[in-house]
Design a protein around this motif. Structure first.
Motif, PDB file in Angstrom:
ATOM      1  N   ILE A 214      15.666  64.401  59.092  1.00  0.00           N
ATOM      2  CA  ILE A 214      16.188  63.511  58.048  1.00  0.00           C
ATOM      3  C   ILE A 214      17.673  63.203  58.242  1.00  0.00           C
ATOM      4  CG2 ILE A 214      16.600  63.279  55.547  1.00  0.00           C
ATOM      5  CD1 ILE A 214      14.017  64.834  55.096  1.00  0.00           C
ATOM      6  N   ARG A 215      18.451  64.258  58.598  1.00  0.00           N
ATOM      7  CA  ARG A 215      19.903  64.032  58.709  1.00  0.00           C
ATOM      8  C   ARG A 215      20.212  62.995  59.788  1.00  0.00           C
ATOM      9  NH1 ARG A 215      21.370  70.376  58.703  1.00  0.00           N
ATOM     10  NH2 ARG A 215      19.314  70.397  59.688  1.00  0.00           N
ATOM     11  N   ARG A 216      19.546  63.132  60.926  1.00  0.00           N
ATOM     12  CA  ARG A 216      19.776  62.165  62.009  1.00  0.00           C
ATOM     13  C   ARG A 216      19.286  60.777  61.599  1.00  0.00           C
ATOM     14  NH1 ARG A 216      16.482  60.476  65.975  1.00  0.00           N
ATOM     15  NH2 ARG A 216      15.053  62.228  66.067  1.00  0.00           N
ATOM     16  N   MET A 217      18.128  60.736  60.973  1.00  0.00           N
ATOM     17  CA  MET A 217      17.566  59.442  60.567  1.00  0.00           C
ATOM     18  C   MET A 217      18.453  58.737  59.531  1.00  0.00           C
ATOM     19  SD  MET A 217      13.540  60.509  60.362  1.00  0.00           S
ATOM     20  CE  MET A 217      12.972  59.017  59.530  1.00  0.00           C
ATOM     21  N   LEU A 218      19.045  59.540  58.628  1.00  0.00           N
ATOM     22  CA  LEU A 218      19.932  58.937  57.622  1.00  0.00           C
ATOM     23  C   LEU A 218      21.144  58.297  58.293  1.00  0.00           C
ATOM     24  CD1 LEU A 218      19.929  61.556  54.690  1.00  0.00           C
ATOM     25  CD2 LEU A 218      18.959  59.257  54.643  1.00  0.00           C
ATOM     26  N   LYS A 219      21.691  59.017  59.290  1.00  0.00           N
ATOM     27  CA  LYS A 219      22.871  58.471  59.988  1.00  0.00           C
ATOM     28  C   LYS A 219      22.516  57.159  60.681  1.00  0.00           C
ATOM     29  CE  LYS A 219      25.392  62.681  60.976  1.00  0.00           C
ATOM     30  NZ  LYS A 219      25.242  63.843  61.794  1.00  0.00           N
TER      31      LYS A 219
ATOM     32  N   ALA B 106      27.431  60.457  52.290  1.00  0.00           N
ATOM     33  CA  ALA B 106      27.787  61.560  51.374  1.00  0.00           C
ATOM     34  C   ALA B 106      27.072  62.861  51.772  1.00  0.00           C
ATOM     35  CB  ALA B 106      27.406  61.191  49.952  1.00  0.00           C
ATOM     36  N   CYS B 107      26.232  62.784  52.791  1.00  0.00           N
ATOM     37  CA  CYS B 107      25.431  63.953  53.210  1.00  0.00           C
ATOM     38  C   CYS B 107      26.328  65.094  53.671  1.00  0.00           C
ATOM     39  CB  CYS B 107      24.482  63.535  54.332  1.00  0.00           C
ATOM     40  SG  CYS B 107      23.578  64.917  55.042  1.00  0.00           S
ATOM     41  N   LEU B 108      26.013  66.304  53.172  1.00  0.00           N
ATOM     42  CA  LEU B 108      26.802  67.484  53.538  1.00  0.00           C
ATOM     43  C   LEU B 108      26.133  68.289  54.647  1.00  0.00           C
ATOM     44  CD1 LEU B 108      27.764  68.802  49.991  1.00  0.00           C
ATOM     45  CD2 LEU B 108      29.228  67.594  51.608  1.00  0.00           C
ATOM     46  N   GLU B 109      25.028  67.757  55.152  1.00  0.00           N
ATOM     47  CA  GLU B 109      24.286  68.419  56.242  1.00  0.00           C
ATOM     48  C   GLU B 109      23.746  69.780  55.811  1.00  0.00           C
ATOM     49  OE1 GLU B 109      24.107  67.407  59.686  1.00  0.00           O
ATOM     50  OE2 GLU B 109      25.196  65.522  59.438  1.00  0.00           O
ATOM     51  N   CYS B 110      23.418  69.955  54.537  1.00  0.00           N
ATOM     52  CA  CYS B 110      22.931  71.270  54.109  1.00  0.00           C
ATOM     53  C   CYS B 110      21.544  71.572  54.684  1.00  0.00           C
ATOM     54  CB  CYS B 110      22.899  71.356  52.579  1.00  0.00           C
ATOM     55  SG  CYS B 110      21.620  70.309  51.829  1.00  0.00           S
ATOM     56  N   GLY B 111      20.779  70.531  54.986  1.00  0.00           N
ATOM     57  CA  GLY B 111      19.475  70.717  55.621  1.00  0.00           C
ATOM     58  C   GLY B 111      18.338  71.033  54.650  1.00  0.00           C
ATOM     59  N   GLU B 112      18.619  71.096  53.358  1.00  0.00           N
ATOM     60  CA  GLU B 112      17.564  71.432  52.370  1.00  0.00           C
ATOM     61  C   GLU B 112      16.400  70.437  52.432  1.00  0.00           C
ATOM     62  OE1 GLU B 112      18.839  71.887  48.308  1.00  0.00           O
ATOM     63  OE2 GLU B 112      20.537  73.118  48.932  1.00  0.00           O
ATOM     64  N   CYS B 113      16.757  69.156  52.584  1.00  0.00           N
ATOM     65  CA  CYS B 113      15.714  68.115  52.603  1.00  0.00           C
ATOM     66  C   CYS B 113      14.757  68.330  53.778  1.00  0.00           C
ATOM     67  CB  CYS B 113      16.357  66.734  52.679  1.00  0.00           C
ATOM     68  SG  CYS B 113      17.521  66.545  54.034  1.00  0.00           S
ATOM     69  N   GLU B 114      15.299  68.699  54.928  1.00  0.00           N
ATOM     70  CA  GLU B 114      14.449  68.869  56.114  1.00  0.00           C
ATOM     71  C   GLU B 114      13.505  70.055  55.949  1.00  0.00           C
ATOM     72  OE1 GLU B 114      16.787  68.753  59.729  1.00  0.00           O
ATOM     73  OE2 GLU B 114      17.716  66.868  59.117  1.00  0.00           O
TER      74      GLU B 114
ATOM     75  N   PRO C 177      15.063  66.767  45.040  1.00  0.00           N
ATOM     76  CA  PRO C 177      16.318  66.037  44.973  1.00  0.00           C
ATOM     77  C   PRO C 177      17.324  66.525  46.012  1.00  0.00           C
ATOM     78  CG  PRO C 177      16.307  67.765  43.319  1.00  0.00           C
ATOM     79  CD  PRO C 177      14.992  67.854  44.052  1.00  0.00           C
ATOM     80  N   CYS C 178      18.128  65.609  46.471  1.00  0.00           N
ATOM     81  CA  CYS C 178      19.222  65.950  47.374  1.00  0.00           C
ATOM     82  C   CYS C 178      20.402  66.371  46.498  1.00  0.00           C
ATOM     83  CB  CYS C 178      19.561  64.722  48.207  1.00  0.00           C
ATOM     84  SG  CYS C 178      21.260  64.698  48.807  1.00  0.00           S
ATOM     85  N   PRO C 179      21.047  67.502  46.797  1.00  0.00           N
ATOM     86  CA  PRO C 179      22.155  67.943  45.929  1.00  0.00           C
ATOM     87  C   PRO C 179      23.285  66.924  45.840  1.00  0.00           C
ATOM     88  CG  PRO C 179      21.988  69.314  47.906  1.00  0.00           C
ATOM     89  CD  PRO C 179      20.787  68.439  47.882  1.00  0.00           C
ATOM     90  N   GLN C 180      23.380  66.037  46.820  1.00  0.00           N
ATOM     91  CA  GLN C 180      24.423  65.010  46.782  1.00  0.00           C
ATOM     92  C   GLN C 180      23.959  63.739  46.055  1.00  0.00           C
ATOM     93  OE1 GLN C 180      27.152  66.699  47.381  1.00  0.00           O
ATOM     94  NE2 GLN C 180      27.993  65.034  48.603  1.00  0.00           N
ATOM     95  N   GLY C 181      22.685  63.721  45.683  1.00  0.00           N
ATOM     96  CA  GLY C 181      22.171  62.561  44.950  1.00  0.00           C
ATOM     97  C   GLY C 181      21.760  61.393  45.844  1.00  0.00           C
ATOM     98  N   ILE C 182      21.539  61.671  47.128  1.00  0.00           N
ATOM     99  CA  ILE C 182      21.101  60.579  48.017  1.00  0.00           C
ATOM    100  C   ILE C 182      19.600  60.339  47.782  1.00  0.00           C
ATOM    101  CG2 ILE C 182      20.846  59.820  50.433  1.00  0.00           C
ATOM    102  CD1 ILE C 182      23.100  61.881  51.093  1.00  0.00           C
ATOM    103  N   ASP C 183      19.224  59.102  47.530  1.00  0.00           N
ATOM    104  CA  ASP C 183      17.808  58.760  47.360  1.00  0.00           C
ATOM    105  C   ASP C 183      17.238  58.547  48.774  1.00  0.00           C
ATOM    106  OD1 ASP C 183      15.343  57.675  46.837  1.00  0.00           O
ATOM    107  OD2 ASP C 183      16.029  56.357  45.231  1.00  0.00           O
ATOM    108  N   ILE C 184      16.809  59.654  49.373  1.00  0.00           N
ATOM    109  CA  ILE C 184      16.401  59.627  50.794  1.00  0.00           C
ATOM    110  C   ILE C 184      15.235  58.659  51.048  1.00  0.00           C
ATOM    111  CG2 ILE C 184      15.561  61.070  52.714  1.00  0.00           C
ATOM    112  CD1 ILE C 184      17.052  63.446  51.278  1.00  0.00           C
ATOM    113  N   PRO C 185      14.120  58.753  50.265  1.00  0.00           N
ATOM    114  CA  PRO C 185      13.018  57.814  50.537  1.00  0.00           C
ATOM    115  C   PRO C 185      13.436  56.351  50.404  1.00  0.00           C
ATOM    116  CG  PRO C 185      12.340  59.508  48.956  1.00  0.00           C
ATOM    117  CD  PRO C 185      13.796  59.709  49.183  1.00  0.00           C
TER     118      PRO C 185
HETATM  119  S1  SF4 Z   1      21.080  67.451  54.373  1.00  0.00           S
HETATM  120 FE1  SF4 Z   1      19.602  66.406  53.073  1.00  0.00          FE
HETATM  121  S2  SF4 Z   1      19.640  67.481  51.115  1.00  0.00           S
HETATM  122 FE2  SF4 Z   1      21.473  68.085  52.232  1.00  0.00          FE
HETATM  123  S3  SF4 Z   1      23.060  66.675  51.538  1.00  0.00           S
HETATM  124 FE3  SF4 Z   1      22.187  65.782  53.379  1.00  0.00          FE
HETATM  125  S4  SF4 Z   1      20.564  64.438  52.658  1.00  0.00           S
HETATM  126 FE4  SF4 Z   1      21.076  65.775  50.952  1.00  0.00          FE
END
Ligand code: SF4
Ligand code: SF4
Length: 335
Positions: free
Chosen positions: A323-328, A306-314, A267-275
Motif C-alpha cells: 500500500i505504501r508504495r502504491m500510494l506514493k 501525509a503517510c507516516l509509513e507506519c505499515g498498519e494498513c499493509e 482506518p489510517c491513523p493519518q486519515g488517508i482514505d486509502i481505497p
Molecule cells: S502506512 Fe498506511 S496506515 Fe500508516 S500512515 Fe501510511 S497509509 Fe496510513
C-alpha cells in the motif's frame, strides 16, 4: 431472466441480483428509476446493508410497493445480540417492511468477530430470535476470508454465504463452493467486477455464473448498467474460446496488485482514505478519466503525502498489497 435456488432457503433468485452500494451516489428519484428497471427486467434479489448510508431507504421506497416475489437482503456489522436486534429493527423501519428475506452478518473478518457472533450473547442469537418471530426469514454471512466462511457453514447456522469472486479473485473459491454444495448453503457473489477494475462486465458475470453459485450482485446506478447486467441472465453463459482469451487478457492486464476496495486497511491513523486514492488512480489509469480523477483527488482533504509509513494498513490488507508504495505512485500520477 433465469432463476436459481438460493441453497436451502429454497428462494428462487434471479441469476443477476442487485448490489446496493452504488445507488448511494444518486438521488432518491434516480435510484427509484434504476430499481424499477431492474424489477421490470426480472431481477428479484436486492442486497444492501445498514452501513450503506441511504441505500436501505432508497431500496425500501420502491420494493415495499412491489414486494411480491422480491427478495430483500441486508446486513449489519453488529457483533453482539443487543446491537444486532437494534439493527434488524432499524432496517425494517428504514425500508418500511414487515419482514426481511435475508439478514446477514456483515464482514466477519477475523477469529475474534467469528467467536463474538457465535457466542451466547452474539449477533447470531438475535438473528435466530428475529427469524422465530418472523421479522426475518433467513440468516446469512458475508466476508472476504474464505476459511472463516467455511467454518461458519460447517456450524449449520448460516443459510447463505456472500464473498468476492471474479476472474482475478479466485483464491479458495473452489473450497467455499464445495462446502456450500455439501451444506446446501446459498452462494451470493459480491464484487463480480473486482471493485470496478474489470471493464468487461458481461464477460466477468458470465464467467462467474459458469460456476455453481446462486446469484451474482453487481452494483448498479444507471439504467444502462441494469440493462447490460440483466441481459446476462437471459443470454448464453458458456464463454466461447475467443471470449475466454479476451477474459484472460484482461486478467493479465490487471495483474494482482490492485485494490479491491474491501476497506480492511481503514482506518489510517493519518486519515488517508486509502481505497478512495486507489479508486481515483484506477480511473486515471484505466478509464481515460484523467482530468476528472485529478479534480476529485485535488478535493481530498488528506493526501498520501501525509503517510507516516507506519505499515498498519499493509498488515490489515487481505491481498498483501504494498500500500505504501502504491500510494506514493498514485500521488505522483494524481498530485
Ligand atoms: S502506512 Fe498506511 S496506515 Fe500508516 S500512515 Fe501510511 S497509509 Fe496510513
Ligand atoms: S488496499 Fe487492500 S485492504 Fe485496502 S481497500 Fe484495497 S484491497 Fe482492501
Amino acid at each position: 431472466m433465469r432463476y436459481r435456488t438460493l441453497g436451502r432457503t429454497g428462494l428462487k433468485v434471479s441469476e443477476i441480483g442487485f448490489g446496493g452500494i452504488p445507488i448511494q451516489r444518486i438521488s432518491l428519484e434516480e435510484a427509484g428509476a434504476v430499481i424499477n428497471k431492474a424489477l421490470d427486467l426480472g431481477i428479484n434479489f436486492f442486497d444492501t446493508a445498514r452501513g450503506y448510508t441511504d441505500s436501505e431507504e432508497k431500496l425500501g421506497a420502491v420494493l415495499r410497493k412491489r414486494r411480491d416475489g422480491v427478495f430483500i437482503a441486508t446486513k449489519s456489522m453488529a457483533r453482539t445480540k443487543e446491537e444486532m436486534a437494534a439493527d434488524i429493527k432499524k432496517s425494517l423501519e428504514t425500508m418500511g417492511l414487515d419482514y426481511i428475506d435475508l439478514y446477514q452478518m456483515h464482514n466477519v473478518k477475523d477469529r475474534e468477530s467469528l467467536h463474538q457472533v457465535l457466542g451466547k450473547d452474539g449477533a447470531l442469537a438475535a438473528l435466530k430470535e428475529a427469524r422465530e418471530n418472523g421479522l426475518i426469514r433467513h440468516i446469512g454471512v458475508t466476508g472476504h476470508i474464505k476459511s472463516l466462511l467455511i467454518e461458519l457453514m460447517k456450524t449449520g447456522e448460516v443459510e447463505t454465504v456472500q464473498f468476492p469472486f471474479n476472474p482475478v479473485e479466485t483464491n479458495d473459491v473452489r473450497e467455499v463452493l464445495e462446502m456450500a454444495g455439501k451444506t446446501d448453503t446459498g452462494v451470493i457473489v459480491m464484487k463480480p467486477l473486482a471493485g470496478g477494475a474489470f471493464k468487461n462486465a458481461t464477460l466477468s458475470l458470465r464467467y462467474i455464473l459458469e460456476h455453481p453459485v446462486s446469484v451474482v450482485i453487481p452494483g448498479m446506478d444507471s439504467l444502462e448498467q441494469v440493462e447490460e447486467n440483466a441481459a446476462v441472465g437471459s443470454g448464453p453463459l458458456q464463454l466461447s474460446s475467443e471470449e475466454r482469451i479476451a477474459l484472460e487478457e484482461e486478467v493479465a492486464r490487471l495483474g494482482t496488485t490492485f485494490c479491491r476496495r474491501c476497506e480492511y486497511c481503514q482506518p489510517c491513523p493519518q486519515g488517508i482514505d486509502i481505497p478512495m486514492v486507489f479508486l481515483l488512480d484506477g480511473y486515471y489509469q484505466r478509464y481515460d478519466l484523467k482530468g476528472w480523477a485529478r479534480q476529485r483527488y485535488e478535493r481530498m482533504k488528506v493526501k498520501p503525502d501525509a503517510c507516516l509509513e507506519c505499515g498498519e494498513c499493509e498488515e490489515r490488507c487481505p491481498y498483501s498489497l504494498p500500500i505504501r508504495r502504491m500510494l506514493k505512485e498514485a500521488h505522483t500520477r494524481l498530485g
